[in-house]
Design an enzyme around this catalytic site. Structure first.
Site, PDB file in Angstrom:
ATOM      1  N   SER A  86       0.854  -1.183   0.000  1.00 47.45           N
ATOM      2  CA  SER A  86       0.000   0.000   0.000  1.00 47.45           C
ATOM      3  C   SER A  86       0.883   1.224   0.000  1.00 47.45           C
ATOM      4  CB  SER A  86      -0.891   0.014   1.242  1.00 47.45           C
ATOM      5  OG  SER A  86      -0.088   0.256   2.381  1.00 47.45           O
ATOM      6  N   LYS A  87       0.255   2.352  -0.211  1.00 45.27           N
ATOM      7  CA  LYS A  87       1.020   3.590  -0.274  1.00 45.27           C
ATOM      8  C   LYS A  87       1.872   3.745   0.981  1.00 45.27           C
ATOM      9  CE  LYS A  87      -2.297   6.236  -2.674  1.00 45.27           C
ATOM     10  NZ  LYS A  87      -3.135   7.387  -2.774  1.00 45.27           N
ATOM     11  N   ARG A  88       1.248   3.456   2.106  1.00 46.98           N
ATOM     12  CA  ARG A  88       1.966   3.634   3.360  1.00 46.98           C
ATOM     13  C   ARG A  88       3.101   2.624   3.512  1.00 46.98           C
ATOM     14  NH1 ARG A  88      -1.739   2.497   7.318  1.00 46.98           N
ATOM     15  NH2 ARG A  88      -3.239   2.349   5.641  1.00 46.98           N
ATOM     16  N   ARG A  89       2.957   1.484   2.858  1.00 51.61           N
ATOM     17  CA  ARG A  89       3.975   0.443   3.011  1.00 51.61           C
ATOM     18  C   ARG A  89       5.034   0.521   1.930  1.00 51.61           C
ATOM     19  NH1 ARG A  89       0.276  -2.224   6.140  1.00 51.61           N
ATOM     20  NH2 ARG A  89       1.628  -2.736   7.871  1.00 51.61           N
TER      21      ARG A  89
END
Ligand code: GLU
Length: 463
Positions: free
Chosen positions: A245-248
């Protein structure tokens, strides 16, 4: 009559084209191409608050970069509002949809009460027409939403192209809002109208939509439209085993382009991530199209593996057309403010490409040929020592007049170390630090040959 194979990718322009969507697009595209069918690009922009033009532009750029050409589109859902309204009107007339006047507050109270009773929250059907049921009078001044009248019982079943047979009981599914009060359709409705109007035969999409599919199948049936086949692709996991994900740390497809990956490498890597053809790891776009028949899709999540992507990219870096490689590296240099003519870049790439995995890394190497270098204090102290300085001066003088080619440069270096009683690495490291700004490079004579003589001489002057 068998239907012509038509697939689609339907990204929502609420962010960049992420890797999972790119892979879905690739499979949809390859499946259509394999069967001589058609591939449609649809922009699902009904989330007006979160959709942006910038995101549309990025999606289109990413698709183009990957070479996933579409036969139709981009088709924008927000340009089809009249059509959704028309279908809703038909469903209202046929009784497969109905107006619901619940206000947001009322819905919240409904859920609150359900939670208090320990029930799963759901729409309780208060505006759902039933035989012999008296509906409340529509309140004044409330614009209704439209809900789908989902079948009350029975089971929705489909044979998923990836996951195999899936069944969900209709009593698990409530009456979904298909059109908001402002006339904008919701995803599950617009997707069905579009897949039906666009005659889509195969829907590939991410796992996260499995729960939407029963609604969609029920809406297809309510419209009397032929069903497509569905294939839900498992998620892509990051290094940490969590969904990418974007955060990951997941980045957009265009970010890979910008950091020096080649589209053929990305295509190859993405294709293998969740699909296989025997033991083949490296294959061309044409081979993919030839092999991709919708079988051998993995049921389990794939793991994003940056090291493997680098390996695949390094392979293509070595094999692509040299002129194209040179222009990609020149672009990378330009990004960092270094102007480099493509015809000068080309022979330089040939020397360095074997040790690089991206065009950005190649640009890191090549920058020294076009811009000043700044050796570190540590490197200068370690390699450009008092013991070596006289030899550097001697080499500089010799290089000022030798023929400018690798063997003459090599002879000059050998002659200098002999004259000064040094070992090869002592002089070579010092020259590297001064001329290249770093102590490790490929063979120094080959590296120097590609500089203009004046540059080498003037950088050696700085000892
Ligand atoms: N707009 C949806 C998404 O981006 C499309 C899902 C589908 O392919 O049906 O997830």
């Amino acid at each position: 009559m068998t239907r012509k194979i038509r697939t689609r990718i339907a990204p929502s322009p609420t962010g960049f084209l992420h890797l999972g969507t790119a892979r879905t697009a690739l499979y949809s595209w390859a499946y259509a191409r394999h069967h001589g069918g058609e591939f449609v690009l649809r922009i699902e922009d009904t989330d007006v608050a979160r959709s942006t033009q910038d995101s549309v532009d990025q999606i289109l750029a990413a698709m183009q970069w990957l070479g996933l050409d579409s036969d139709e589109g981009p088709i924008y859902q927000m340009q089809r509002l009249d059509r959704y309204r028309e279908v809703v009107d038909r469903m209202l007339a046929e009784g497969t949809a109905y107006r619901c006047y619940c206000t947001p507050d009322e819905l919240e109270d409904m859920r609150e009460a359900q939670r208090a009773r320990g029930e799963k929250t759901h729409y309780d059907g208060r505006w759902r027409p039933e035989p012999n049921k008296a509906l409340p009078a529509p309140p004044d001044g409330v614009q209704p939403v439209i809900r789908f009248r989902n079948p009350a019982d029975g089971v929705v079943t489909w044979d998923d192209l990836v996951k195999g047979p899936i069944s969900i009981a209709n009593r698990e599914i409530d009456d979904l809002v298909i059109m908001r009060a402002d006339g904008v359709p919701t995803y599950n409705f617009a997707v069905v109208v579009d897949d039906s109007d666009m005659d889509i035969t195969h829907v590939f999409r991410g796992d996260e939509h499995v729960n939407n599919t029963p609604w969609q199948i029920n809406i297809f049936n309510a419209l009397g439209a032929p069903l497509p086949l569905f294939g839900h692709l498992p998620v892509i996991l990051g290094d940490d085993g969590q969904k990418l994900s974007k955060r990951r740390g997941a980045v957009s497809v265009t970010a890979y382009r910008d950091t020096g990956y080649l589209p053929e490498a990305m295509l190859n890597y993405l294709a293998r991530l969740g699909w296989s053809h025997g033991d083949d790891e490296l294959f061309t776009r044409e081979q993919l199209v030839q092999w991709f028949d919708g079988t051998h899709l993995s049921k389990s999540p794939a793991q994003w593996d940056p090291a493997k992507l680098s390996w695949v990219n390094a392979h293509y870096l070595k094999t692509i057309d040299e002129a194209r490689l040179a222009s990609l590296v020149a672009e990378q240099l330009e990004r960092r403010g270094v102007a480099a003519p493509v015809d000068r870049v080309r022979p330089l790439c040939a020397l360095f490409k074997d040790r690089c995995t991206t065009t950005a890394e190649l640009a890191d190497w090549l920058a020294m040929y076009f811009a000043d270098v700044a050796p570190s204090v540590e490197d200068l102290a370690a390699h450009v020592t008092e013991a070596v300085k006289p030899a550097i001066a001697g080499l500089r003088d010799t290089l000022a007049s030798v023929e400018w080619n690798k063997s003459a440069i090599n002879a000059a270096i050998k002659q200098t170390i002999a004259a000064h009683g040094l070992k090869m690495p002592q002089l070579a490291h010092a020259v590297r630090v001064l001329v290249c700004g770093r102590a490790q490079t490929p063979s120094i004579d080959a590296v120097l040959e590609l500089f203009p003589r004046e540059t080498v001489v003037s950088r050696l002057q700085k000892a």
